[in-house]
Design an enzyme around this catalytic site. Structure first.
Site, PDB file in Angstrom:
ATOM      1  CG  ASP A  32      -2.101  -0.756   1.212  1.00  0.00           C
ATOM      2  OD1 ASP A  32      -2.764  -0.757   0.173  1.00  0.00           O
ATOM      3  OD2 ASP A  32      -2.408  -1.421   2.224  1.00  0.00           O
ATOM      4  CE1 TYR A  42       5.767   3.830   4.454  1.00  0.00           C
ATOM      5  CE2 TYR A  42       6.366   5.220   2.595  1.00  0.00           C
ATOM      6  CZ  TYR A  42       6.689   4.230   3.502  1.00  0.00           C
ATOM      7  OH  TYR A  42       7.928   3.643   3.466  1.00  0.00           O
ATOM      8  CG  PHE A  96       9.449   0.132   0.547  1.00  0.00           C
ATOM      9  CD1 PHE A  96       9.305  -0.385   1.829  1.00  0.00           C
ATOM     10  CD2 PHE A  96       9.165  -0.690  -0.530  1.00  0.00           C
ATOM     11  CE1 PHE A  96       8.888  -1.696   2.026  1.00  0.00           C
ATOM     12  CE2 PHE A  96       8.736  -2.002  -0.339  1.00  0.00           C
ATOM     13  CZ  PHE A  96       8.593  -2.505   0.942  1.00  0.00           C
ATOM     14  CG  HIS A 153       7.787  -6.595   4.783  1.00  0.00           C
ATOM     15  ND1 HIS A 153       8.002  -5.427   5.486  1.00  0.00           N
ATOM     16  CD2 HIS A 153       7.081  -6.248   3.682  1.00  0.00           C
ATOM     17  CE1 HIS A 153       7.449  -4.428   4.839  1.00  0.00           C
ATOM     18  NE2 HIS A 153       6.883  -4.881   3.735  1.00  0.00           N
TER      19      HIS A 153
END
Length: 233
Positions: free
Chosen positions: A68, A70, A81, A191
């Site tokens: 997604d 942020y 990111f 992750h």
């Protein structure tokens, strides 16, 4: 049909014309328009929804897959990111910087803007969902975006050669399940979030200590492609 944004590179036009003509995209855009009309706050701003497609298809060397944008004000900028200069560096990105330092010896930068990777190094920073409702992770993923970005990954898979798909975490692993490994490489780790960065997975090493960045460059070198300068200053 929703108009193709003027910022999209021409190499993507055939793909956008095909996908935008499909009913699922019409439903998605109707939903997003309705949300905006109701005053729902959506991130990133509309002009950044398709920012990643400003990159020409033939310049892609690596694809970093997020889930997604942020969900907090001022953070989402259309690149997975990445956050604008001046925003606090999110925890996952801090671990990405930690692995860069461990793997390649780069100092951790004081900001979270990854635009240099995107603008100069051929790193396609793609989120599986290109929009999100403020404060609600995953809120738009199943509205059509995941179908769209799965089609994006398939298009890159079929229309390029020797790209590295960087899959951090189980969700990204699933996104890359159909990548042709005779044409490309998929580099898997856990992750980089604080919850996952140290955890070894069944089919992938823990993110921290994985040396995933040098692994990407090793693959590019093998195929006589210029390596990526991962340093963020």
């Amino acid at each position: 049909m929703y108009p193709i944004p003027s910022t999209i590179h021409q190499s993507w036009h055939a793909f956008f014309e095909s996908e935008f003509s499909k009913p699922y995209m019409t439903k998605l855009f109707d939903f997003l328009t309705e949300q905006e009309q109701q005053g729902v706050v959506i991130y990133p701003p509309r002009n950044l929804w398709f920012r990643v497609f400003e990159m020409p298809l033939d310049e892609i060397k690596a694809i970093v897959i997020g889930q997604d944008p942020y969900i907090n004000e001022g953070q989402a900028m259309g690149l997975s990111f990445s956050v604008p200069v001046g925003e606090k560096i999110p925890p996952s990105l801090r671990n990405i910087y930690a692995e860069l330092a461990s793997d390649l010896g780069f100092e951790s930068p004081t900001h979270g803007d990854l635009s240099r990777w995107f603008d100069q190094e051929g790193i396609f920073l793609l989120n599986a969902s290109l929009t999100v409702e403020s404060g609600k992770a995953g809120s738009h993923l199943k509205r059509g975006w995941q179908q769209f970005t799965n089609a994006v990954l398939n298009y890159i898979n079929e229309h390029t050669s020797h790209c590295v798909f960087i899959a951090w975490g189980a969700f990204a692993h699933k996104c890359c399940a159909q990548i042709d490994l005779s044409r490309h490489q998929v580099t898997k780790t856990s992750h980089p979030s604080p919850l996952g960065a140290y955890k070894t997975m069944k089919d992938a090493p823990a993110f921290l200590g994985s040396r995933c960045f040098s692994t990407v460059n090793d693959y590019l070198t093998t195929h006589n492609i210029a390596t990526i300068n991962w340093e963020i200053k």
